[in-house]
Design a protein around this motif. Structure first.
Motif, PDB file in Angstrom:
ATOM      1  N   GLU A 103      42.196  37.090  48.437  1.00  0.00           N
ATOM      2  CA  GLU A 103      41.742  36.680  47.170  1.00  0.00           C
ATOM      3  C   GLU A 103      40.959  37.319  46.651  1.00  0.00           C
ATOM      4  O   GLU A 103      38.950  37.495  47.256  1.00  0.00           O
ATOM      5  CB  GLU A 103      41.625  34.939  47.200  1.00  0.00           C
ATOM      6  CG  GLU A 103      43.165  35.242  47.827  1.00  0.00           C
ATOM      7  CD  GLU A 103      43.614  33.493  48.010  1.00  0.00           C
ATOM      8  OE1 GLU A 103      44.815  32.573  48.147  1.00  0.00           O
ATOM      9  OE2 GLU A 103      42.132  32.836  48.192  1.00  0.00           O
ATOM     10  N   ARG A 109      37.679  42.728  34.889  1.00  0.00           N
ATOM     11  CA  ARG A 109      39.137  43.354  35.205  1.00  0.00           C
ATOM     12  C   ARG A 109      38.659  44.832  35.715  1.00  0.00           C
ATOM     13  O   ARG A 109      38.140  45.471  35.298  1.00  0.00           O
ATOM     14  CB  ARG A 109      39.874  43.590  33.997  1.00  0.00           C
ATOM     15  CG  ARG A 109      41.492  43.783  34.795  1.00  0.00           C
ATOM     16  CD  ARG A 109      42.571  44.180  33.625  1.00  0.00           C
ATOM     17  NE  ARG A 109      42.010  45.371  32.327  1.00  0.00           N
ATOM     18  CZ  ARG A 109      42.377  44.892  31.186  1.00  0.00           C
ATOM     19  NH1 ARG A 109      42.056  43.559  30.749  1.00  0.00           N
ATOM     20  NH2 ARG A 109      42.134  45.838  30.686  1.00  0.00           N
ATOM     21  N   ALA A 143      51.613  41.320  45.538  1.00  0.00           N
ATOM     22  CA  ALA A 143      50.690  41.736  44.580  1.00  0.00           C
ATOM     23  C   ALA A 143      50.161  41.438  43.496  1.00  0.00           C
ATOM     24  O   ALA A 143      51.357  41.218  42.134  1.00  0.00           O
ATOM     25  CB  ALA A 143      49.466  43.074  44.429  1.00  0.00           C
ATOM     26  N   TYR A 145      48.167  39.631  39.790  1.00  0.00           N
ATOM     27  CA  TYR A 145      47.063  39.648  38.748  1.00  0.00           C
ATOM     28  C   TYR A 145      47.450  38.049  37.603  1.00  0.00           C
ATOM     29  O   TYR A 145      48.462  38.108  37.329  1.00  0.00           O
ATOM     30  CB  TYR A 145      47.042  41.004  37.900  1.00  0.00           C
ATOM     31  CG  TYR A 145      45.725  41.225  37.170  1.00  0.00           C
ATOM     32  CD1 TYR A 145      44.183  40.594  37.221  1.00  0.00           C
ATOM     33  CD2 TYR A 145      45.979  40.853  35.941  1.00  0.00           C
ATOM     34  CE1 TYR A 145      43.921  40.259  36.280  1.00  0.00           C
ATOM     35  CE2 TYR A 145      45.106  40.944  34.760  1.00  0.00           C
ATOM     36  CZ  TYR A 145      43.522  40.325  34.929  1.00  0.00           C
ATOM     37  OH  TYR A 145      43.117  40.977  34.003  1.00  0.00           O
ATOM     38  N   THR A 155      50.139  46.967  34.823  1.00  0.00           N
ATOM     39  CA  THR A 155      49.700  45.594  35.842  1.00  0.00           C
ATOM     40  C   THR A 155      49.784  46.194  36.871  1.00  0.00           C
ATOM     41  O   THR A 155      48.798  46.425  38.035  1.00  0.00           O
ATOM     42  CB  THR A 155      51.008  44.707  35.761  1.00  0.00           C
ATOM     43  OG1 THR A 155      51.419  44.020  34.652  1.00  0.00           O
ATOM     44  CG2 THR A 155      51.245  43.929  37.331  1.00  0.00           C
ATOM     45  N   LEU A 159      46.762  46.580  39.823  1.00  0.00           N
ATOM     46  CA  LEU A 159      46.549  45.742  41.022  1.00  0.00           C
ATOM     47  C   LEU A 159      46.445  47.057  41.450  1.00  0.00           C
ATOM     48  O   LEU A 159      45.538  47.061  43.299  1.00  0.00           O
ATOM     49  CB  LEU A 159      47.781  44.994  41.388  1.00  0.00           C
ATOM     50  CG  LEU A 159      47.782  43.634  40.318  1.00  0.00           C
ATOM     51  CD1 LEU A 159      48.775  43.235  40.909  1.00  0.00           C
ATOM     52  CD2 LEU A 159      46.929  42.836  41.038  1.00  0.00           C
ATOM     53  N   HIS A 180      52.325  40.015  36.504  1.00  0.00           N
ATOM     54  CA  HIS A 180      51.367  40.125  35.750  1.00  0.00           C
ATOM     55  C   HIS A 180      51.027  38.661  35.477  1.00  0.00           C
ATOM     56  O   HIS A 180      52.621  38.702  34.851  1.00  0.00           O
ATOM     57  CB  HIS A 180      50.700  40.971  34.614  1.00  0.00           C
ATOM     58  CG  HIS A 180      50.118  39.999  33.919  1.00  0.00           C
ATOM     59  ND1 HIS A 180      49.646  39.863  32.904  1.00  0.00           N
ATOM     60  CD2 HIS A 180      48.652  39.531  34.005  1.00  0.00           C
ATOM     61  CE1 HIS A 180      48.766  39.732  31.715  1.00  0.00           C
ATOM     62  NE2 HIS A 180      48.141  38.586  32.865  1.00  0.00           N
ATOM     63  N   HIS A 198      39.080  36.270  36.595  1.00  0.00           N
ATOM     64  CA  HIS A 198      40.387  37.467  36.527  1.00  0.00           C
ATOM     65  C   HIS A 198      40.828  37.115  38.089  1.00  0.00           C
ATOM     66  O   HIS A 198      39.714  36.686  38.539  1.00  0.00           O
ATOM     67  CB  HIS A 198      40.085  38.609  36.015  1.00  0.00           C
ATOM     68  CG  HIS A 198      39.527  39.320  34.858  1.00  0.00           C
ATOM     69  ND1 HIS A 198      40.442  40.093  34.247  1.00  0.00           N
ATOM     70  CD2 HIS A 198      38.367  39.188  34.114  1.00  0.00           C
ATOM     71  CE1 HIS A 198      39.683  39.847  32.870  1.00  0.00           C
ATOM     72  NE2 HIS A 198      39.105  39.541  32.806  1.00  0.00           N
ATOM     73  N   TYR A 200      42.606  38.438  41.737  1.00  0.00           N
ATOM     74  CA  TYR A 200      44.096  38.618  42.328  1.00  0.00           C
ATOM     75  C   TYR A 200      44.065  38.732  43.307  1.00  0.00           C
ATOM     76  O   TYR A 200      43.236  38.114  44.186  1.00  0.00           O
ATOM     77  CB  TYR A 200      43.059  39.713  42.046  1.00  0.00           C
ATOM     78  CG  TYR A 200      42.326  41.065  41.544  1.00  0.00           C
ATOM     79  CD1 TYR A 200      43.345  41.815  40.620  1.00  0.00           C
ATOM     80  CD2 TYR A 200      41.770  40.345  40.488  1.00  0.00           C
ATOM     81  CE1 TYR A 200      42.523  42.971  40.264  1.00  0.00           C
ATOM     82  CE2 TYR A 200      41.027  41.428  39.584  1.00  0.00           C
ATOM     83  CZ  TYR A 200      41.280  42.685  39.383  1.00  0.00           C
ATOM     84  OH  TYR A 200      40.739  43.282  38.412  1.00  0.00           O
ATOM     85  N   TYR A 202      45.856  39.279  46.942  1.00  0.00           N
ATOM     86  CA  TYR A 202      47.526  40.255  47.860  1.00  0.00           C
ATOM     87  C   TYR A 202      47.684  39.777  48.584  1.00  0.00           C
ATOM     88  O   TYR A 202      47.118  38.967  50.251  1.00  0.00           O
ATOM     89  CB  TYR A 202      46.394  41.699  48.210  1.00  0.00           C
ATOM     90  CG  TYR A 202      45.967  42.436  46.651  1.00  0.00           C
ATOM     91  CD1 TYR A 202      47.172  43.374  46.522  1.00  0.00           C
ATOM     92  CD2 TYR A 202      44.520  42.087  45.957  1.00  0.00           C
ATOM     93  CE1 TYR A 202      46.201  44.209  45.399  1.00  0.00           C
ATOM     94  CE2 TYR A 202      44.188  42.889  45.663  1.00  0.00           C
ATOM     95  CZ  TYR A 202      45.226  43.568  44.538  1.00  0.00           C
ATOM     96  OH  TYR A 202      44.711  44.388  43.914  1.00  0.00           O
TER      97      TYR A 202
END
Length: 375
Positions: A103, A109, A143, A145, A155, A159, A180, A198, A200, A202
């Motif tokens: 994370e 971004r 994944a 975002y 997107t 990612l 997204h 932002h 992320y 995974y």
């Protein structure tokens, strides 16, 4: 309980406290030494935050890693150090060891060619992804975002491609999904140097998790048909040519909003591929095949596509100008670029996609899928 028993119990508790303190001190030392040895800024940030939470102050031996020689202009200056003793970091990464998840919170971004601290953030993210070891050979990468940012961006670039698809090769043997989500990101565990806008995530799972959709959402779909072997070097015109000549069922006449994509790629057992590297050519080629070109530079682009595909210019013109399945409408779809072409579909409207890979007992590659609306 008599006095002797109370004393013995107190001694046991004191010994346990000493043991836990040693364990904690050893863990903190390991975090600091590993961060400095491998230049892991996210781990150093975690070490400093943990020390501060436990003691209320900064570790006395904390020193900046690879400090910039340029003066800092702002809290999120791309040339400023990621971590120092007084300034909050512009990003934070969490790498739980138990569930194959990474994370990342950030004040900006990640772009295609990052510089300064954003380049370090990308490199730290790559390292963290490389450290994930899936339990089986059936790894599927999810994944996501999360941001309120609704600007013009793809997107899959945010990612995957801006990170570098090589970092995902071992994580998506059975497929990959990206999405997204337009909402406020979850709270960051630490205070960053700017707005935490932002996020992320995974996550690697042993099986695919398909989106909750139904046929009522379908914009268009096509059955399983033969396709050439695909690699991350495959160009969009290969997929466009395949889908443009293939029969597809269009449920919706025209769709201008966001949409999702579900794909199933069947490949021979033993095939070696980086599924993450297939996402971009597949997405560009598929979405392009559901557009109509507006006719700009028509003779030039048809001749160039003829050289690339082996199809006649007249036939290519028919495919480009066909409106029967152009659910995404008419636009300037293709440009001359260098000695080739540049595709410009509205793929930025694709905010969810799933690519599932099946390994089968045959030599033929096949591809099927559908586009579905996201109101």
């Amino acid at each position: 309980m008599d006095f002797v028993a109370q004393r013995d119990r107190l001694e046991e508790l004191e010994n346990e406290v000493v043991r836990l303190r040693k364990l904690l001190a050893g863990t903190l030392d390991w975090m600091q030494q590993t961060a400095e040895q491998y230049q892991l800024r996210w781990l150093r940030a975690k070490y400093i935050a943990t020390y501060k939470e436990l003691t209320g102050g900064l570790p006395p031996l904390a020193k900046p890693l690879r400090p910039s020689h340029k003066p800092s202009r702002s809290a999120v200056d791309c040339n400023s150090p990621v971590i120092n003793d007084n300034t909050p970091p512009p990003y934070w990464m969490r790498v739980p060891q138990s569930d194959s998840t990474v994370e990342l919170w950030s004040t900006a971004r990640l772009p295609f060619e990052p510089k300064g601290w954003m380049r370090q953030m990308r490199d730290d993210l790559r390292q963290a992804l490389h450290q994930i070891r899936p339990e089986t050979d059936k790894s599927f990468l999810q994944a996501a975002y999360i941001s309120t940012d609704t600007g013009y961006f793809d997107t899959e670039n945010v990612l995957l491609y801006n990170v570098g698809v090589a970092a995902f090769k071992h994580l998506c043997l059975r497929g990959i999904s990206f999405k997204h989500i337009v909402q406020v990101p979850p709270s960051c565990p630490v205070t960053l140097s700017g707005e935490t806008a932002h996020f992320y995530r995974y996550k690697v799972t042993p099986t695919a998790t398909l989106p909750l959709t139904n046929d009522n959402d379908t914009i268009a779909k096509w059955p399983s048909n033969a396709c050439p072997p695909l690699t991350q070097s495959t160009k969009p015109h290969v997929i466009w040519g395949l889908l443009s000549q293939q029969v597809a069922t269009t449920i919706v006449r025209e769709w201008n909003g966001t949409f999702g994509l579900e794909l199933t790629l069947s490949v021979p057992k033993g095939a070696v591929l980086n599924t993450a590297g297939l996402v971009k050519p597949l997405l560009d080629g598929i979405v392009s095949s559901f557009h109509t070109h507006d006719g700009s530079h028509l003779s030039d682009v048809t001749n160039r596509l003829g050289s690339l595909t082996g199809l006649s210019s007249e036939y290519i013109e028919t495919l480009l100008m066909d409106s029967d399945k152009a659910v995404f409408g008419r636009k300037r779809l293709i440009y001359p670029r260098g000695h080739g072409v540049q595709w410009a579909p509205n793929d930025h409207h694709c905010v969810v996609a799933t690519l599932h890979v099946d390994y089968v007992d045959r030599k033929e590659w096949t591809l099927s899928g559908r586009l579905y609306a996201i109101p």
